[in-house]
Design a protein around this motif. Structure first.
Motif, PDB file in Angstrom:
ATOM      1  N   SER A  23       0.819  -1.170  -0.081  1.00  0.00           N
ATOM      2  CA  SER A  23       0.049  -0.063  -0.341  1.00  0.00           C
ATOM      3  C   SER A  23       1.004   1.019   0.265  1.00  0.00           C
ATOM      4  CB  SER A  23      -0.746   0.002   1.050  1.00  0.00           C
ATOM      5  OG  SER A  23      -2.259  -1.279   1.169  1.00  0.00           O
ATOM      6  N   GLY A  24       0.839   1.951  -1.118  1.00  0.00           N
ATOM      7  CA  GLY A  24       1.312   3.378  -1.527  1.00  0.00           C
ATOM      8  C   GLY A  24       2.663   3.530  -2.076  1.00  0.00           C
ATOM      9  N   ALA A  25       2.667   2.045  -2.743  1.00  0.00           N
ATOM     10  CA  ALA A  25       3.561   2.014  -3.702  1.00  0.00           C
ATOM     11  C   ALA A  25       3.404   2.651  -5.581  1.00  0.00           C
ATOM     12  CB  ALA A  25       3.824  -0.074  -3.814  1.00  0.00           C
ATOM     13  N   ARG A  26       3.691   3.409  -5.600  1.00  0.00           N
ATOM     14  CA  ARG A  26       4.301   3.869  -7.483  1.00  0.00           C
ATOM     15  C   ARG A  26       4.473   2.901  -8.208  1.00  0.00           C
ATOM     16  NH1 ARG A  26       7.199   6.478  -9.748  1.00  0.00           N
ATOM     17  NH2 ARG A  26       8.791   6.665  -8.375  1.00  0.00           N
ATOM     18  N   ILE A  27       3.353   3.192  -9.751  1.00  0.00           N
ATOM     19  CA  ILE A  27       3.088   1.901 -10.208  1.00  0.00           C
ATOM     20  C   ILE A  27       4.258   3.191 -11.435  1.00  0.00           C
ATOM     21  CG2 ILE A  27       2.605   0.999 -12.369  1.00  0.00           C
ATOM     22  CD1 ILE A  27       0.046   0.925 -10.738  1.00  0.00           C
ATOM     23  N   ASP A  28       5.360   2.105 -11.727  1.00  0.00           N
ATOM     24  CA  ASP A  28       5.788   2.742 -12.712  1.00  0.00           C
ATOM     25  C   ASP A  28       6.525   2.239 -13.878  1.00  0.00           C
ATOM     26  OD1 ASP A  28       7.959   1.251 -11.641  1.00  0.00           O
ATOM     27  OD2 ASP A  28       9.428   2.951 -10.772  1.00  0.00           O
ATOM     28  N   LYS A  29       6.146   1.155 -13.759  1.00  0.00           N
ATOM     29  CA  LYS A  29       6.175   0.699 -15.349  1.00  0.00           C
ATOM     30  C   LYS A  29       5.224  -0.318 -15.577  1.00  0.00           C
ATOM     31  CE  LYS A  29      10.324  -0.333 -16.072  1.00  0.00           C
ATOM     32  NZ  LYS A  29      12.408  -1.592 -15.547  1.00  0.00           N
ATOM     33  N   ILE A  30       4.619  -0.840 -16.772  1.00  0.00           N
ATOM     34  CA  ILE A  30       3.826  -1.695 -17.131  1.00  0.00           C
ATOM     35  C   ILE A  30       4.006  -2.517 -18.188  1.00  0.00           C
ATOM     36  CG2 ILE A  30       1.202  -2.517 -17.689  1.00  0.00           C
ATOM     37  CD1 ILE A  30       0.320   0.331 -16.145  1.00  0.00           C
ATOM     38  N   LEU A  31       4.401  -3.727 -18.164  1.00  0.00           N
ATOM     39  CA  LEU A  31       4.321  -4.903 -19.368  1.00  0.00           C
ATOM     40  C   LEU A  31       3.856  -5.744 -18.922  1.00  0.00           C
ATOM     41  CD1 LEU A  31       8.089  -4.855 -17.806  1.00  0.00           C
ATOM     42  CD2 LEU A  31       7.470  -3.364 -20.104  1.00  0.00           C
ATOM     43  N   GLU A  32       3.807  -6.713 -20.630  1.00  0.00           N
ATOM     44  CA  GLU A  32       2.509  -7.258 -20.932  1.00  0.00           C
ATOM     45  C   GLU A  32       3.536  -8.855 -21.707  1.00  0.00           C
ATOM     46  OE1 GLU A  32      -2.039  -8.769 -23.158  1.00  0.00           O
ATOM     47  OE2 GLU A  32      -1.176  -6.267 -23.046  1.00  0.00           O
ATOM     48  N   PRO A  33       4.165  -9.354 -20.934  1.00  0.00           N
ATOM     49  CA  PRO A  33       5.401 -10.107 -21.796  1.00  0.00           C
ATOM     50  C   PRO A  33       4.515 -11.252 -22.607  1.00  0.00           C
ATOM     51  CG  PRO A  33       5.573 -10.702 -19.274  1.00  0.00           C
ATOM     52  CD  PRO A  33       4.518  -9.767 -19.671  1.00  0.00           C
ATOM     53  N   ASN A  34       3.301 -11.745 -22.201  1.00  0.00           N
ATOM     54  CA  ASN A  34       2.371 -12.621 -23.180  1.00  0.00           C
ATOM     55  C   ASN A  34       0.462 -12.453 -22.649  1.00  0.00           C
ATOM     56  OD1 ASN A  34       1.160 -13.759 -20.576  1.00  0.00           O
ATOM     57  ND2 ASN A  34       3.794 -15.286 -20.361  1.00  0.00           N
ATOM     58  N   LYS A  35       0.051 -13.132 -23.719  1.00  0.00           N
ATOM     59  CA  LYS A  35      -1.196 -12.854 -23.374  1.00  0.00           C
ATOM     60  C   LYS A  35      -1.856 -12.918 -22.254  1.00  0.00           C
ATOM     61  CE  LYS A  35      -2.648 -17.180 -25.734  1.00  0.00           C
ATOM     62  NZ  LYS A  35      -4.045 -17.891 -26.219  1.00  0.00           N
ATOM     63  N   ASN A  36      -1.197 -12.786 -21.251  1.00  0.00           N
ATOM     64  CA  ASN A  36      -2.364 -14.418 -19.969  1.00  0.00           C
ATOM     65  C   ASN A  36      -1.088 -13.158 -18.411  1.00  0.00           C
ATOM     66  OD1 ASN A  36      -4.175 -15.922 -21.596  1.00  0.00           O
ATOM     67  ND2 ASN A  36      -2.118 -16.927 -21.370  1.00  0.00           N
ATOM     68  N   THR A  66      11.339 -11.717  -9.023  1.00  0.00           N
ATOM     69  CA  THR A  66      12.213 -11.311  -9.450  1.00  0.00           C
ATOM     70  C   THR A  66      12.850 -11.557 -11.207  1.00  0.00           C
ATOM     71  OG1 THR A  66      13.953 -13.201  -8.533  1.00  0.00           O
ATOM     72  CG2 THR A  66      13.194 -10.981  -7.372  1.00  0.00           C
ATOM     73  N   HIS A  67      11.917 -12.693 -11.741  1.00  0.00           N
ATOM     74  CA  HIS A  67      11.890 -13.129 -12.920  1.00  0.00           C
ATOM     75  C   HIS A  67      12.104 -12.158 -14.052  1.00  0.00           C
ATOM     76  CE1 HIS A  67      13.557 -16.977 -11.127  1.00  0.00           C
ATOM     77  NE2 HIS A  67      12.148 -17.044 -10.269  1.00  0.00           N
ATOM     78  N   GLN A  68      12.948 -11.630 -15.589  1.00  0.00           N
ATOM     79  CA  GLN A  68      13.064 -10.824 -15.642  1.00  0.00           C
ATOM     80  C   GLN A  68      12.534 -11.763 -17.738  1.00  0.00           C
ATOM     81  OE1 GLN A  68      15.299  -8.004 -17.164  1.00  0.00           O
ATOM     82  NE2 GLN A  68      15.512  -7.127 -15.033  1.00  0.00           N
ATOM     83  N   LYS A  69      10.616 -11.255 -17.959  1.00  0.00           N
ATOM     84  CA  LYS A  69      10.590 -12.098 -19.240  1.00  0.00           C
ATOM     85  C   LYS A  69      10.898 -11.119 -20.258  1.00  0.00           C
ATOM     86  CE  LYS A  69       6.739 -14.815 -16.587  1.00  0.00           C
ATOM     87  NZ  LYS A  69       5.977 -14.921 -17.126  1.00  0.00           N
ATOM     88  N   PRO A  70      11.404 -12.079 -21.601  1.00  0.00           N
ATOM     89  CA  PRO A  70      11.447 -10.990 -22.347  1.00  0.00           C
ATOM     90  C   PRO A  70       9.502 -10.590 -22.451  1.00  0.00           C
ATOM     91  CG  PRO A  70      11.398 -13.561 -23.022  1.00  0.00           C
ATOM     92  CD  PRO A  70      10.843 -13.251 -22.003  1.00  0.00           C
ATOM     93  N   ASN A  71       9.853  -8.777 -23.805  1.00  0.00           N
ATOM     94  CA  ASN A  71       8.471  -8.571 -23.825  1.00  0.00           C
ATOM     95  C   ASN A  71       8.817  -7.816 -24.974  1.00  0.00           C
ATOM     96  OD1 ASN A  71       7.285  -7.439 -21.508  1.00  0.00           O
ATOM     97  ND2 ASN A  71       9.491  -6.964 -20.731  1.00  0.00           N
ATOM     98  N   PRO A  72       7.342  -7.938 -26.052  1.00  0.00           N
ATOM     99  CA  PRO A  72       7.378  -7.666 -27.304  1.00  0.00           C
ATOM    100  C   PRO A  72       8.060  -5.878 -27.053  1.00  0.00           C
ATOM    101  CG  PRO A  72       4.660  -7.926 -26.389  1.00  0.00           C
ATOM    102  CD  PRO A  72       6.353  -8.588 -25.114  1.00  0.00           C
TER     103      PRO A  72
END
Length: 178
Positions: A23-36, A66-72
């Protein structure tokens, strides 16, 4: 080998309760690595977090990762809508209703003229009916990851510019048993 545990109502409620610390965290990034899957990059008390939301029919879940996923290279439409509406907003609350597998993330922030914005991100972890829904302060759906028309299942209809209603269950809640 990775062992996956089913996200039932008890596990969902426990994780939502644990994530209340954000609570109080700011959203600074949004990614969609796959359709789900949607990943929300959060900044809270000097640390970066990644909240993974997956509505896959076999493996629906939400958790910190902490796992990074490749993004389109080009962001999908729903990701762009989320970026437009959520970047810069702060998490106000994360909760579930009873033991349903529906998580609500309440978000709050300010627009260009410093009016208060309130949005809600609804995570429905219901197998093949799983969905991720963005709605405004008037309970109107802005957009959702999966559009479900009225004719498929009228109880779970999910289309932009319609009003959202929580899934109804006739089952007794385990929390009400004394």
């Amino acid at each position: 080998m990775m062992v996956l545990m089913a996200f039932d109502g008890i596990v969902t409620k426990a994780i939502a309760s644990e994530l209340q610390e954000l609570s109080g965290a700011r959203i600074d990034k949004i990614l969609e690595p796959n359709k789900n899957t949607i990943i929300l990059g959060l900044y809270h008390q000097g640390k970066h977090y990644a909240l993974c939301i997956c509505i896959d029919a076999q493996n629906g879940r939400f958790h910190l990762t902490t796992h990074q996923k490749p993004n389109p290279s080009v962001a999908p439409n729903f990701c762009m809508v989320l970026r437009k509406h959520l970047l810069g907003l702060r998490i106000k609350n994360i909760f579930t209703k009873d033991l349903d597998r529906v998580i609500t993330i309440e978000l709050e922030g300010f627009d260009e003229i410093d009016d208060i914005l309130q949005k809600k991100l609804i995570i429905e972890l219901m197998g093949k009916h799983g969905n991720l829904i963005l709605k405004d302060e008037n309970n109107k759906i802005i957009d959702c990851l999966r559009h479900i028309p009225n004719d498929e299942n009228s109880a779970l209809s999910r289309l932009p510019n319609t009003f959202y209603s929580y899934p109804v269950s006739s089952k007794k809640s385990l929390l009400d048993i004394t």
